[in-house]
Design a protein around this motif. Structure first.
Motif, PDB file in Angstrom:
ATOM      1  N   ARG A   1       6.434  -5.069  -0.853  1.00  0.00           N
ATOM      2  CA  ARG A   1       6.721  -4.719  -2.255  1.00  0.00           C
ATOM      3  C   ARG A   1       8.225  -4.790  -2.536  1.00  0.00           C
ATOM      4  N   ARG A   2       9.022  -4.145  -1.684  1.00  0.00           N
ATOM      5  CA  ARG A   2      10.471  -4.097  -1.851  1.00  0.00           C
ATOM      6  C   ARG A   2      11.088  -3.687  -0.521  1.00  0.00           C
ATOM      7  N   ALA A   3      12.380  -3.929  -0.381  1.00  0.00           N
ATOM      8  CA  ALA A   3      13.066  -3.612   0.867  1.00  0.00           C
ATOM      9  C   ALA A   3      14.548  -3.430   0.568  1.00  0.00           C
ATOM     10  N   CYS A   4      15.268  -2.824   1.498  1.00  0.00           N
ATOM     11  CA  CYS A   4      16.712  -2.731   1.343  1.00  0.00           C
ATOM     12  C   CYS A   4      17.372  -2.771   2.714  1.00  0.00           C
ATOM     13  N   ALA A   5      18.619  -3.233   2.712  1.00  0.00           N
ATOM     14  CA  ALA A   5      19.482  -3.176   3.886  1.00  0.00           C
ATOM     15  C   ALA A   5      20.664  -2.297   3.505  1.00  0.00           C
ATOM     16  N   LEU A   6      21.045  -1.369   4.379  1.00  0.00           N
ATOM     17  CA  LEU A   6      22.088  -0.432   3.994  1.00  0.00           C
ATOM     18  C   LEU A   6      22.824   0.139   5.203  1.00  0.00           C
ATOM     19  N   THR A   7      24.064   0.550   4.965  1.00  0.00           N
ATOM     20  CA  THR A   7      24.866   1.178   6.011  1.00  0.00           C
ATOM     21  C   THR A   7      24.516   2.661   6.107  1.00  0.00           C
TER      22      THR A   7
ATOM     23  N   ASP B   1       0.820  -1.216   0.000  1.00  0.00           N
ATOM     24  CA  ASP B   1       0.000   0.000   0.000  1.00  0.00           C
ATOM     25  C   ASP B   1       0.852   1.263   0.000  1.00  0.00           C
ATOM     26  N   GLN B   2       2.148   1.143  -0.304  1.00  0.00           N
ATOM     27  CA  GLN B   2       3.104   2.241  -0.419  1.00  0.00           C
ATOM     28  C   GLN B   2       3.617   2.762   0.928  1.00  0.00           C
ATOM     29  N   THR B   3       3.198   2.157   2.032  1.00  0.00           N
ATOM     30  CA  THR B   3       3.735   2.551   3.332  1.00  0.00           C
ATOM     31  C   THR B   3       5.192   2.124   3.435  1.00  0.00           C
ATOM     32  N   VAL B   4       6.042   3.040   3.887  1.00  0.00           N
ATOM     33  CA  VAL B   4       7.465   2.755   4.024  1.00  0.00           C
ATOM     34  C   VAL B   4       7.850   2.844   5.492  1.00  0.00           C
ATOM     35  N   GLU B   5       8.526   1.816   5.973  1.00  0.00           N
ATOM     36  CA  GLU B   5       9.004   1.795   7.355  1.00  0.00           C
ATOM     37  C   GLU B   5      10.515   1.623   7.350  1.00  0.00           C
TER      38      GLU B   5
END
Length: 262
Positions: free
Chosen positions: A181-187, A125-129
């Motif tokens: 939908r999508r996710a990322c891991a980052l420094t 639903d386009q919510t980003v956490e």
């Protein structure tokens, strides 16, 4: 889970680590040692990060059902053992790293964050956490000389390095994969566009998918280079590493939009 990774060194050599498999992504950020200070260890930060990362990766491959904190605890213990008794791991300056993990398993997507690396998740639903461990930033009036004594202690902050117990203090969570939908891991060096340059987390995810992680890191370096040194605390250029994971959600993967909510 389809994963694309990129990493760039900061002002010197790269102390980050990134790896990905068919169902996981791992990102670590080594803590640069204080110059001129004895850290009690004969090994470099890069040495520690490589061993932590490789052992955590092996755990994710060999024990797909294990809780992420358990896998991290095992990796920290193994890395400590790899010092071979040559180092003083009780030294508060001993090498350490932050950790971010994403794992898709059994219809769910799990995450773990320890230290100021981050995991960012967008639902259908386009919510980003954004999951960021802010505990290390909870002592703005403390010098580094004081902060080192708060590392891996109750009431302080937790990182991977000289205490398997730190794994139990990681931030963790799990969601049904169909919701994501999508996710990322980052420094932290890879989310400076959000932290310093007014991007939203949604815009960061959108840029990562639309243009690719390499392009976003190029934009990060350009923004830093256009900013006078000393404008922000910390390094002018930091190691920057990101793993973008396309998961799909209920509708499956689809092209990123040109713009999204801020």
């Amino acid at each position: 889970m389809e994963t694309t990774c990129a990493t760039r060194p900061g002002d010197t050599f790269n102390e980050d680590f990134v790896t990905a498999g068919g169902h996981f992504a791992v990102v670590l950020d080594g803590a640069t040692p204080e110059p001129g200070e004895d850290n009690g260890c004969v090994h470099s930060v890069r040495w520690l990060v490589q061993r932590l990362g490789s052992r955590l990766t092996a755990g994710l491959i060999e024990h797909e059902d294990a809780p992420l904190p358990e896998l991290l605890r095992t990796a920290i213990a193994a890395a400590m053992e790899a010092h071979g008794g040559q180092c003083d791991l009780g030294n508060p300056r001993s090498p350490s790293a932050t950790v971010a993990v994403l794992r898709a398993h059994d219809g769910r997507v799990d995450h773990l964050v320890l230290g100021d690396s981050a995991v960012v998740v967008q639902t259908g639903d386009q919510t980003v956490e954004a999951v960021v461990d802010e505990r290390i930033h909870g002592f703005p009036e403390r010098s580094w000389a004081e902060l080192r004594h708060l590392r891996n202690r109750a009431g302080g902050f937790w990182v991977a390095g000289n205490s398997p117990e730190a794994a139990a203090h990681a931030l963790t969570g799990s969601r049904p994969a169909k919701e994501i939908r999508r996710a990322c891991a980052l420094t932290d060096g890879a989310y400076r566009l959000v932290e310093r340059y007014d991007w939203s987390w949604y815009e960061l995810l959108d840029g990562l998918e639309r243009d690719g992680p390499e392009a976003v890191l190029t934009l990060t370096r350009a923004a830093e280079s256009a900013t006078p040194a000393g404008t922000f605390p910390g390094k002018h250029h930091d190691d920057a590493t990101v793993a973008l994971c396309l998961i799909g959600g209920e509708d499956g993967p689809h092209p990123a939009s040109a713009a999204g909510p801020g």
